[in-house]
Design a protein around this motif. Structure first.
Motif, mmCIF file in Angstrom:
data_model
loop_
_atom_site.group_PDB
_atom_site.id
_atom_site.type_symbol
_atom_site.label_atom_id
_atom_site.label_comp_id
_atom_site.label_asym_id
_atom_site.label_seq_id
_atom_site.Cartn_x
_atom_site.Cartn_y
_atom_site.Cartn_z
ATOM 1 N N MET A 1 -27.390 -44.055 -38.700
ATOM 2 C CA MET A 1 -26.024 -43.308 -39.174
ATOM 3 C C MET A 1 -25.718 -43.003 -38.099
ATOM 4 S SD MET A 1 -23.225 -44.378 -41.926
ATOM 5 C CE MET A 1 -22.597 -42.854 -41.748
ATOM 6 N N THR A 2 -24.606 -43.308 -37.395
ATOM 7 C CA THR A 2 -23.529 -42.532 -36.636
ATOM 8 C C THR A 2 -22.977 -41.453 -37.139
ATOM 9 O OG1 THR A 2 -23.300 -44.215 -35.325
ATOM 10 C CG2 THR A 2 -22.279 -42.134 -34.099
ATOM 11 N N PRO A 3 -23.232 -40.125 -36.819
ATOM 12 C CA PRO A 3 -22.675 -39.091 -37.384
ATOM 13 C C PRO A 3 -21.164 -39.018 -37.140
ATOM 14 C CG PRO A 3 -23.871 -38.088 -35.353
ATOM 15 C CD PRO A 3 -24.542 -39.826 -35.760
ATOM 16 N N ARG A 4 -20.141 -38.599 -38.174
ATOM 17 C CA ARG A 4 -18.901 -38.422 -37.415
ATOM 18 C C ARG A 4 -18.552 -36.962 -37.338
ATOM 19 N NH1 ARG A 4 -16.429 -40.169 -43.515
ATOM 20 N NH2 ARG A 4 -17.841 -38.829 -43.367
ATOM 21 N N ILE A 5 -17.945 -36.754 -36.337
ATOM 22 C CA ILE A 5 -17.985 -35.259 -35.615
ATOM 23 C C ILE A 5 -16.853 -35.265 -35.500
ATOM 24 C CG2 ILE A 5 -19.207 -33.263 -33.831
ATOM 25 C CD1 ILE A 5 -21.537 -35.581 -33.711
ATOM 26 N N LEU A 6 -16.465 -33.495 -35.917
ATOM 27 C CA LEU A 6 -15.020 -33.344 -35.141
ATOM 28 C C LEU A 6 -15.737 -31.842 -34.414
ATOM 29 C CD1 LEU A 6 -11.748 -33.034 -34.601
ATOM 30 C CD2 LEU A 6 -12.190 -31.524 -37.422
ATOM 31 N N PHE A 7 -15.873 -32.485 -32.947
ATOM 32 C CA PHE A 7 -16.051 -31.514 -31.732
ATOM 33 C C PHE A 7 -14.165 -30.986 -31.872
ATOM 34 C CE2 PHE A 7 -18.192 -34.999 -30.266
ATOM 35 C CZ PHE A 7 -19.483 -34.718 -30.578
ATOM 36 N N LEU A 8 -14.827 -29.379 -31.277
ATOM 37 C CA LEU A 8 -13.174 -28.623 -31.489
ATOM 38 C C LEU A 8 -13.649 -28.114 -29.724
ATOM 39 C CD1 LEU A 8 -13.895 -26.735 -34.380
ATOM 40 C CD2 LEU A 8 -11.927 -28.609 -34.332
ATOM 41 N N ASP A 9 -12.465 -27.705 -29.217
ATOM 42 C CA ASP A 9 -12.478 -26.955 -27.642
ATOM 43 C C ASP A 9 -11.229 -26.306 -27.713
ATOM 44 O OD1 ASP A 9 -12.339 -26.256 -24.832
ATOM 45 O OD2 ASP A 9 -14.197 -27.611 -24.707
ATOM 46 N N HIS A 10 -10.643 -24.940 -26.961
ATOM 47 C CA HIS A 10 -10.077 -24.225 -26.731
ATOM 48 C C HIS A 10 -9.264 -24.754 -26.259
ATOM 49 C CE1 HIS A 10 -12.335 -21.230 -24.381
ATOM 50 N NE2 HIS A 10 -11.029 -20.803 -24.325
ATOM 51 N N VAL A 11 -9.463 -25.294 -24.346
ATOM 52 C CA VAL A 11 -8.957 -25.656 -23.383
ATOM 53 C C VAL A 11 -8.672 -27.100 -23.076
ATOM 54 C CG1 VAL A 11 -9.693 -23.179 -22.012
ATOM 55 C CG2 VAL A 11 -11.219 -25.776 -22.032
#
Ligand code: UDP
Ligand code: GLC
Length: 387
Positions: A1-11
């Motif tokens: 199953m495709t993982p549910r990812i919360l990506f974070l970047d500050h810019v």
């Protein structure tokens, strides 16, 4: 199953780390989201790629914290960091994993992941050495990583080594070189390149290009120094000052007006047509004076079939085999750069040999599919460990 990812970047601007995240987030787009702490063109590019994006603007006290800043500056940023971490934590419960793409994002993710019991992966794209960062920042991020990162994906061996030398735990570090989609770079429309050359008034002229944001450590001034002894050669400086380096950019512009250089240095600003511009130049120069963590432009130049002259330091040593797939020079050595450029421009056969060997290596070792497979594997490993 495709993982549910919360990506974070500050810019919200498009640096190399963001362009790399664009490829990663697109791959995991189903069920995932990218959270940015600043609005900007990165948001548009992600949305155009079908990625769900949300902007949660960082308080000014956090944006003001600088790479070399001391303890006081970091403390002043703390309430803002906690506020962002609470905002991330509120969203984190809908995801399997937090994936931080920058240092500030990692600090926020480490706290939010802790509160919500979500694993945190940190894609480390900076060399945590004294040339780039102050002690406080290094101590804070390395300390948090050792305690709360499930894994640290370093963009080169050099980056992983600097992490460990700064006190990071070797067991959590994994090297994942940037992968780049070859189809964008290998072939471009020839007629378009010629039209571009004409529009810049460069027909028949030897041209060298630097494709980096304007920043003191990216070393564009070294190319200007080298150009002084190459009277026929034109330079393209492609990129803009992304991270508050306007003073450096202004100094470069003044310098380029000097007698002997005037008319030969072309500032193109930030461009979206990098592949065509790479095909336009005779040589790609990478001039960073501090070790480059990875250096996407080096691989892109190789993919475009250009000979690349680069600084012998950092991740670049993992990309170029000196004399075979590119040429390596000591950081900041304008004399050596001038000699290498002269040599390549005067020996088209040699330039072609190096470019062809470089292209073959770039296609084999730095493909996007390879990077995505590695990241998938590391994410799976992290998720399996918490089951
Ligand atoms: N780049 C771009 N437009 C520009 C200048 C650069 O899209 O005008 C891209 C370039 O193609 C590369 C990235 O910005 O993919 C820079 O990445 P690199 O790893 O070389 O350096 P960084 O800026 O991340 O330190
Ligand atoms: C950072 C580094 C650069 C690297 C990029 C992608 O912006 O400065 O060297 O290529 O991240 O990982």
């Amino acid at each position: 199953m495709t993982p549910r990812i919360l990506f974070l970047d500050h810019v919200g601007v498009l640096g190399g780390g963001e362009l790399s995240l664009l490829d990663i987030a697109r791959h995991f787009a189903a069920g995932s989201r990218v959270l940015l702490f600043e609005d900007g063109p990165f948001r548009d590019r992600l949305e155009a790629a079908g990625v769900v994006v949300e902007v949660v603007t960082a308080p000014a006290s956090v944006s003001r914290v600088r790479r070399a800043g001391g303890t006081m500056q970091a403390l002043r940023g703390l309430p803002g960091v906690l506020k962002l971490a609470r905002a991330v934590a509120r969203r984190a419960r809908s995801y399997d994993l937090l994936y931080a793409n920058s240092q500030k994002a990692f600090i926020v993710a480490a706290l939010a992941g802790r509160w919500t019991r979500r694993p945190v992966v940190w894609h480390l794209r900076d060399l945590l050495d004294a040339a780039h960062f102050g002690n406080t920042q290094r101590r804070v991020v390395v300390g948090l990583a050792n305690r709360w990162a499930a894994c640290v994906l370093a963009n080169s061996e050099a980056t992983a080594t600097a992490f460990v030398e700064a006190g990071g735990r070797a067991e959590i570090a994994r090297v994942v070189h940037n992968g780049i989609a070859p189809e964008d770079f290998v072939e471009v429309d020839r007629a378009g390149v010629e039209a571009l050359r004409d529009s810049l008034g460069l027909r028949g002229a030897p041209v060298v290009g630097v494709f980096s944001r304007l920043a003191a450590w990216k070393g564009q001034h070294v190319l200007l120094d080298a150009l002084a002894s190459l009277p026929e050669v034109h330079a393209l400086l492609v990129g803009t000052a992304l991270f508050e380096e306007e003073a450096y950019a202004a100094a470069l512009r003044r310098r380029a007006e000097a007698p002997g250089l005037a008319g030969r240095v072309h500032f193109l600003g930030f461009r979206d047509d990098i592949p065509a511009l790479l095909h336009l130049v005779d040589v790609v120069a990478h001039t960073s004076t501090a070790p480059e963590p990875f250096g996407r432009v080096v691989v892109e130049g190789m993919l475009a079939g250009r000979p690349v002259v680069a600084t012998r330091a950092g991740g670049v040593l993992e990309i170029i085999d000196d004399g075979m797939t590119g040429l390596l020079l000591a950081p900041g050595d304008a004399g050596a750069l001038a000699r290498a450029l002269h040599d390549l421009l005067a020996s088209p056969e040699k330039a072609r040999r190096i470019a062809a060997a470089g292209q073959a290596v770039a296609l084999e070792r730095f493909s996007l599919s390879r990077m995505l497979e590695q990241i998938e594997r590391h994410i799976e490993e992290v998720l399996n460990a918490i089951k």
